[in-house]
Design a protein around this motif. Structure first.
Motif, PDB file in Angstrom:
ATOM      1  N   VAL A 109      12.316  13.019   6.379  1.00 16.20           N
ATOM      2  CA  VAL A 109      12.933  11.822   6.954  1.00 16.20           C
ATOM      3  C   VAL A 109      11.900  10.711   7.146  1.00 16.20           C
ATOM      4  N   ARG A 110      10.687  11.114   7.545  1.00 13.78           N
ATOM      5  CA  ARG A 110       9.625  10.124   7.739  1.00 13.78           C
ATOM      6  C   ARG A 110       9.341   9.380   6.432  1.00 13.78           C
ATOM      7  N   ARG A 111       9.234  10.134   5.327  1.00 17.98           N
ATOM      8  CA  ARG A 111       8.978   9.503   4.021  1.00 17.98           C
ATOM      9  C   ARG A 111      10.126   8.573   3.631  1.00 17.98           C
ATOM     10  N   ILE A 112      11.353   9.021   3.885  1.00 14.41           N
ATOM     11  CA  ILE A 112      12.522   8.201   3.542  1.00 14.41           C
ATOM     12  C   ILE A 112      12.522   6.902   4.348  1.00 14.41           C
ATOM     13  N   LEU A 113      12.292   6.991   5.660  1.00 13.42           N
ATOM     14  CA  LEU A 113      12.307   5.788   6.502  1.00 13.42           C
ATOM     15  C   LEU A 113      11.179   4.826   6.115  1.00 13.42           C
ATOM     16  N   ASN A 146       0.829  -1.211   0.000  1.00 15.74           N
ATOM     17  CA  ASN A 146       0.000   0.000   0.000  1.00 15.74           C
ATOM     18  C   ASN A 146       0.865   1.263   0.000  1.00 15.74           C
ATOM     19  N   PHE A 147       1.908   1.255   0.854  1.00 18.47           N
ATOM     20  CA  PHE A 147       2.741   2.450   0.934  1.00 18.47           C
ATOM     21  C   PHE A 147       3.456   2.729  -0.381  1.00 18.47           C
ATOM     22  N   ARG A 148       3.877   1.647  -1.057  1.00 23.95           N
ATOM     23  CA  ARG A 148       4.586   1.829  -2.328  1.00 23.95           C
ATOM     24  C   ARG A 148       3.687   2.469  -3.388  1.00 23.95           C
ATOM     25  N   GLU A 149       2.366   2.421  -3.160  1.00 27.14           N
ATOM     26  CA  GLU A 149       1.457   3.050  -4.121  1.00 27.14           C
ATOM     27  C   GLU A 149       1.003   4.433  -3.656  1.00 27.14           C
ATOM     28  N   SER A 150       1.466   4.846  -2.454  1.00 28.27           N
ATOM     29  CA  SER A 150       1.046   6.153  -1.926  1.00 28.27           C
ATOM     30  C   SER A 150       1.942   7.270  -2.464  1.00 28.27           C
ATOM     31  N   LYS A 151       1.500   8.499  -2.301  1.00 24.87           N
ATOM     32  CA  LYS A 151       2.264   9.641  -2.820  1.00 24.87           C
ATOM     33  C   LYS A 151       3.518   9.910  -1.978  1.00 24.87           C
ATOM     34  N   GLU A 200      11.693   1.153   4.684  1.00 24.15           N
ATOM     35  CA  GLU A 200      11.025   0.013   5.316  1.00 24.15           C
ATOM     36  C   GLU A 200      10.234  -0.787   4.274  1.00 24.15           C
ATOM     37  N   ALA A 201       9.524  -0.080   3.385  1.00 22.84           N
ATOM     38  CA  ALA A 201       8.751  -0.772   2.351  1.00 22.84           C
ATOM     39  C   ALA A 201       9.666  -1.579   1.431  1.00 22.84           C
ATOM     40  N   LEU A 202      10.917  -1.115   1.273  1.00 26.11           N
ATOM     41  CA  LEU A 202      11.876  -1.810   0.416  1.00 26.11           C
ATOM     42  C   LEU A 202      12.651  -2.887   1.178  1.00 26.11           C
ATOM     43  N   GLY A 203      12.420  -2.989   2.504  1.00 24.08           N
ATOM     44  CA  GLY A 203      13.094  -4.026   3.293  1.00 24.08           C
ATOM     45  C   GLY A 203      14.479  -3.643   3.786  1.00 24.08           C
ATOM     46  N   PHE A 204      14.875  -2.362   3.637  1.00 25.43           N
ATOM     47  CA  PHE A 204      16.198  -1.936   4.107  1.00 25.43           C
ATOM     48  C   PHE A 204      16.158  -1.459   5.566  1.00 25.43           C
TER      49      PHE A 204
END
Lengths: 265, 265
Positions: free
Chosen positions: B52-56, A8-13, B60-64
């Motif tokens: 920073v929140r968006r980056i983290l 879901n997050f990967r599809e968010s803005k 996380e969504a990418l598994g890093f």
């Protein structure tokens, strides 16, 4: 983040796609492809050439890549990224002296790894002097289902998680010994959990056999440790006899050192 | 890319700032700060909290990265990034068996590093069983001017490049022995180049001394190799006598192995 949350997050803005793409380009470099042109990196990542060109120029401006005549390679600064993890989890450096002791005694390689999805990732490794065909180092990834450490790590997953992982395994017969049947693997993992060690005989590569045991901290499996050897040099009996006992002792020493350090995983 | 080109590109519209910021956040994690909240990561990188929140979340969504209760840490997948470099430059794994031999004989640590700006980056390391206060691993960075390997690597830079590097060194007195004078360092580097080895006695840390020699391939210095030891255990004379000769032999063995492999740096 669950798999669904991640999707879901990967599809968010808020998702930063250019960060994903940058990390993809870094990972396009490998032992087989140490140097890449923009076109080659684009082909390896399935990204467009203009996108890859901007990424490589950005990495170069930041000192993570260098180029000569349009051919790019990574610089040692890239190690800093992996080191951010290693130094933040410096429990793995505590394992090193005990692993060296094991390798000094047996003359065989010793590694520690953790699970990342369906793959194991090496977090520490002491290579024996006798060099093997596979070149493995900290950061190397191997399919969990074809390795002894992978069997240990899969066997200790909660049942629901294990089912989820097993569903996604792209089984491939690396040798005639590779387990490629989901149900057979599940049965093997059950036995591994019961007996407390895993053994893999030439399932990943001909001539390579290994045994693995868990590293436990406060009753939790935090990693697996293995001993891998040439099949022509070390018999199954030897591996499952003296070597297994020594590996268990090494795992216990590492557990004690981690517990004594008071560090968390 | 020259320093000026790099500066110009970073101001162009093709520069991907979100990639730079993502890599900054990864590097904010360390041995001292293995776990970070969004606010802490923002403070460490001087980026805004929303950025920073968006980056983290993306990491996380990418598994890093992974998180629990708003506290983030890196995952082993991050090692894959450093491994992209290590496996693409697998000459460094060729060095390992010779380094282990050196460490087995002397009981002291042995490392190989390359220059990255004003710092050295460890590309291979075999740690002795006796553990030192500094925890160093592949990917560690140290100021070149306070280390023996740094002296070797600086000494072999072309004159113009060396002047540029020396100009930017932020000298700091780590101990009372640290060289903090630009002209004095230049003189020392000239002597290092002439005698073919460098020695640093407690310039980085009290109680730590080391010697280093270059690793040459086709007449070019491709890296430096050192032996570091406790000052209380190994005298300067010992280090500059037997140990230096053994280190030279190790450097020659590594050069031969790299040349024989036909690989380029």
């Amino acid at each position: 983040m669950s798999m669904q949350d991640s999707k879901n997050f990967r599809e968010s803005k808020d998702y930063i796609q250019s960060l994903e793409r940058g990390l993809m380009v870094i990972q396009a470099f490998s032992a087989d492809t140490p140097q890449l042109t923009v076109s080659q990196a684009a082909a390896a990542t399935s990204l467009s050439r203009p996108a890859v060109r901007r990424i490589l120029l950005t990495l170069e401006a930041l000192g993570f890549a260098e180029s000569a005549n349009g051919i790019y390679s990574l610089t040692a600064r890239t190690l800093t990224l992996g080191y951010a993890y290693l130094s933040s989890k410096n429990v793995w450096s505590l394992a090193q002296p005990f692993m060296r002791e094991f390798t000094d005694k047996t003359g065989e390689s010793c590694s520690v790894s953790v699970l990342d999805g369906n793959e194991i990732v090496y977090v520490a490794r002491v290579q024996a002097k006798r060099i093997m065909r596979i070149n493995l180092d900290v950061g190397s990834r191997l399919p969990a289902y074809a390795t002894s450490m992978g069997h240990i790590l899969l066997a200790h997953q909660p049942e629901v998680k294990l089912e989820e992982l097993l569903k996604d395994i792209p089984f491939e017969g690396f040798t005639s010994n590779t387990i490629t049947d989901r149900e057979f693997l599940k049965k093997e993992l059950g036995e591994v959990k019961n007996r407390g060690w895993a053994g893999v005989d030439q399932q990943l590569e001909e001539g390579l056999r290994s045994i693995a045991v868990p590293i436990l901290v406060n009753g939790k499996v935090i990693a697996a440790i293995n001993c891998s050897a040439h099949a022509g040099r070390v018999s199954k009996e030897e591996l499952r006899g003296t070597y297994l006992e020594m590996l268990r002792e090494t795992a216990r020493d590492i557990s004690s050192a981690i517990t004594a350090s008071g560090q968390t995983i």
